[in-house]
Design a protein around this motif. Structure first.
Motif, PDB file in Angstrom:
ATOM      1  N   PRO A 155       7.957  -9.566  -2.459  1.00  0.00           N
ATOM      2  CA  PRO A 155       9.113  -8.771  -2.168  1.00  0.00           C
ATOM      3  C   PRO A 155       8.886  -7.616  -1.413  1.00  0.00           C
ATOM      4  CG  PRO A 155       7.939  -8.319  -4.293  1.00  0.00           C
ATOM      5  CD  PRO A 155       7.166  -9.191  -3.682  1.00  0.00           C
ATOM      6  N   ASP A 156       9.601  -6.978  -0.754  1.00  0.00           N
ATOM      7  CA  ASP A 156       9.552  -5.609   0.220  1.00  0.00           C
ATOM      8  C   ASP A 156       8.751  -4.459  -0.517  1.00  0.00           C
ATOM      9  OD1 ASP A 156      11.787  -5.268  -1.096  1.00  0.00           O
ATOM     10  OD2 ASP A 156      12.812  -4.723   0.708  1.00  0.00           O
ATOM     11  N   PHE A 157       9.094  -4.547  -1.720  1.00  0.00           N
ATOM     12  CA  PHE A 157       8.411  -3.418  -2.648  1.00  0.00           C
ATOM     13  C   PHE A 157       7.707  -4.172  -3.763  1.00  0.00           C
ATOM     14  CE2 PHE A 157      12.265  -1.143  -1.120  1.00  0.00           C
ATOM     15  CZ  PHE A 157      11.642  -0.003  -0.563  1.00  0.00           C
ATOM     16  N   LYS A 192      -1.203   1.151   0.798  1.00  0.00           N
ATOM     17  CA  LYS A 192      -0.015   0.302   0.922  1.00  0.00           C
ATOM     18  C   LYS A 192      -0.620  -1.174   1.452  1.00  0.00           C
ATOM     19  CE  LYS A 192       4.300   0.014   3.676  1.00  0.00           C
ATOM     20  NZ  LYS A 192       4.887   0.623   4.779  1.00  0.00           N
ATOM     21  N   GLY A 193      -1.205  -1.011   2.619  1.00  0.00           N
ATOM     22  CA  GLY A 193      -1.591  -2.342   3.323  1.00  0.00           C
ATOM     23  C   GLY A 193      -2.476  -3.414   2.244  1.00  0.00           C
ATOM     24  N   MET A 194      -3.398  -2.463   1.656  1.00  0.00           N
ATOM     25  CA  MET A 194      -4.378  -3.213   0.687  1.00  0.00           C
ATOM     26  C   MET A 194      -3.721  -3.935  -0.392  1.00  0.00           C
ATOM     27  SD  MET A 194      -7.509  -0.714   0.791  1.00  0.00           S
ATOM     28  CE  MET A 194      -8.945  -1.362   0.063  1.00  0.00           C
ATOM     29  N   GLY A 240       2.742  -2.958   7.180  1.00  0.00           N
ATOM     30  CA  GLY A 240       1.632  -2.069   6.747  1.00  0.00           C
ATOM     31  C   GLY A 240       0.371  -2.704   7.062  1.00  0.00           C
ATOM     32  N   LEU A 241       0.259  -3.949   7.387  1.00  0.00           N
ATOM     33  CA  LEU A 241      -1.105  -4.647   7.436  1.00  0.00           C
ATOM     34  C   LEU A 241      -1.431  -4.253   8.892  1.00  0.00           C
ATOM     35  CD1 LEU A 241      -0.553  -8.206   6.113  1.00  0.00           C
ATOM     36  CD2 LEU A 241      -1.611  -6.334   4.952  1.00  0.00           C
ATOM     37  N   ASP A 242      -2.840  -4.057   9.004  1.00  0.00           N
ATOM     38  CA  ASP A 242      -3.482  -3.658  10.393  1.00  0.00           C
ATOM     39  C   ASP A 242      -3.583  -5.169  11.221  1.00  0.00           C
ATOM     40  OD1 ASP A 242      -6.126  -5.078  10.297  1.00  0.00           O
ATOM     41  OD2 ASP A 242      -6.500  -3.928   8.544  1.00  0.00           O
TER      42      ASP A 242
END
Lengths: 299, 126
Positions: free
Chosen positions: A79-81, A129-131, A156-158
């Motif tokens: 999900p987004d959250f 967040k990304g992790m 949020g991912l690099d």
């Protein structure tokens, strides 16, 4: 295969989805794009069996989804959250998943640790967040899902991790014919991995098509004349949109490359450029057609 | 093996077809050489496997590769034959480009100087 047949959903007096019909073939990656508040998340949550639709039918491999454990056991939903249990480490969460999902594969989970490279003893809430998103993919891919439902998954991912995650998804699609539906605002992200695109706006599907067909079907024509622009040109071309920047006319025209070039050549232009549209442009012009304009903000 | 320009406007499968064709025509991919599997190419380039599959089918249809069920896709030897139609369109395009060059002030002699001679080899660009 995912089939959505005339699905609608209302929250109080807000109509979130109206008669949405779409299908995603097995082994296909479907990109769902749309304006903010178009109903993307609602649709994905219905697909994941979190909401129940008010009308219409939803089926994954010809089975209904809502309260159907055999379908949900084969579906990974990101999900987004994200939600994780309080104080859980990655390892705790993995143990939980392994009990819930019958197709859980410990081997894969361990192998993926090399990709994500986060210590499994870390508490998930302490991760960035990304992790946390990486953990979602890590766990989601470890259950060997037949269907993946991803809501803004790359947020949020690099850039390196984006590529890695994409390539993990692609491997599963190629090897096991996993079916993926993915929503994103970053249209560049979708352009390379999706083969099918649907545009959702105000709860309705505006357009859905094979991405290559979509691109081959609409072109951007930049044309200039040494004298005045022939007034009949614009009518003749049936353009979706046209605009004049100095002496150069820009038209968005439906039709194949060859057709358009023949049509415009007849007017003997001084400069003629015909370009396929990017997904971003297709989105903007289709939305513009439906009264969702960008123009007055941008220029 | 090669890179795609993901920022280009051209559809990815068209780019793939063009790139592989180029590699075959320039003999980098030898006759009967096996092309990378769909899975490998897709994850290497992070593009949809169906797109790769589509490109391979297109190349097969145009007679550049042949597929062996269960084995994969291979470069077809002597592609030369049924290229007449493609040659025609290329010729038309070339005429159009040359007309533009002349219009922009190039002389026919300068255009001829661009034609690769045998010892130079071709310089193939987009």
């Amino acid at each position: 295969m995912i089939e959505v047949e005339r699905v609608s959903k209302q929250f109080m007096d807000i109509e979130a989805l109206h008669d949405v019909t779409l299908s995603v073939h097995k082994g296909s990656i479907y990109g769902l794009v749309g304006s903010n508040g178009a109903g993307k998340t609602t649709l994905l949550k219905i697909l994941a069996g979190i909401y129940k639709q008010d009308g219409g039918e939803i089926a994954i491999d010809s089975q209904p989804v809502f309260e159907n454990n055999s379908v949900k056991a084969r579906t990974a939903f990101i999900p987004d959250f994200l939600y994780y249990f309080h104080n859980y480490t990655i390892q705790d969460m993995a143990t939980f998943y392994s009990r819930i999902y019958p197709q859980w594969q410990q081997e894969r989970y361990q192998k993926l640790q090399e990709v994500f490279n986060i210590p499994v003893k870390r508490r998930i809430k302490t991760l960035s967040k990304g992790m946390q998103r990486q953990v979602a993919f890590w766990l989601g891919l470890s259950i060997l899902p037949d269907v993946m439902i991803l809501d803004e998954p790359l947020d949020g991912l690099d850039p390196v991790m984006r590529q890695k995650v994409k390539s993990l998804i692609i491997q599963d699609v190629a090897e096991r014919a996993m079916t993926v539906i993915i929503s994103s605002h970053n249209l560049r992200d979708l352009e390379d991995i999706c083969d099918y695109i649907g545009i959702l706006h105000q709860g309705k599907i505006l357009i859905q098509k094979d991405l290559d067909d979509l691109k081959a079907d609409v072109h951007k024509v930049q044309v200039a004349f040494s004298g005045d622009t022939p007034p009949t040109l614009i009518q003749d071309m049936h353009s979706l949109y046209h605009e004049k920047r100095g002496s150069v006319s820009i038209l968005i025209v439906r039709g194949s490359y060859d057709e358009i070039i023949q049509q415009v050549q007849a007017y003997h232009p001084a400069i003629l450029d015909i370009l396929p549209l990017t997904l971003e442009e297709i989105f903007i012009y289709e939305m513009g057609d439906n009264g969702y304009e960008i123009k007055n903000i941008c220029y | 093996m090669f890179e795609l320009d993901l920022r280009s406007r051209a559809p990815i499968y068209e780019q793939l077809v063009a790139k592989i064709k180029e590699l075959i025509v320039t003999n980098v991919l030898k006759p009967d050489e096996k092309l990378p599997t769909v899975r490998m190419l897709a994850s290497e380039l992070t593009i949809n496997p169906n797109t790769v599959q589509k490109a391979y089918r297109e190349l097969e249809y145009r007679g550049y590769v042949y597929s062996v069920p269960g084995k994969g896709n291979f470069v077809k030897p002597n592609v030369a034959k049924d290229n007449a139609l493609r040659m025609q369109t290329l010729e038309k395009e070339l005429v159009r480009i040359m007309a533009e060059m002349i219009y922009l002030g190039m002389t026919p002699r300068e255009i001829i100087a661009l034609v690769p001679t045998e010892d130079q080899g071709g310089n193939v660009n987009d």
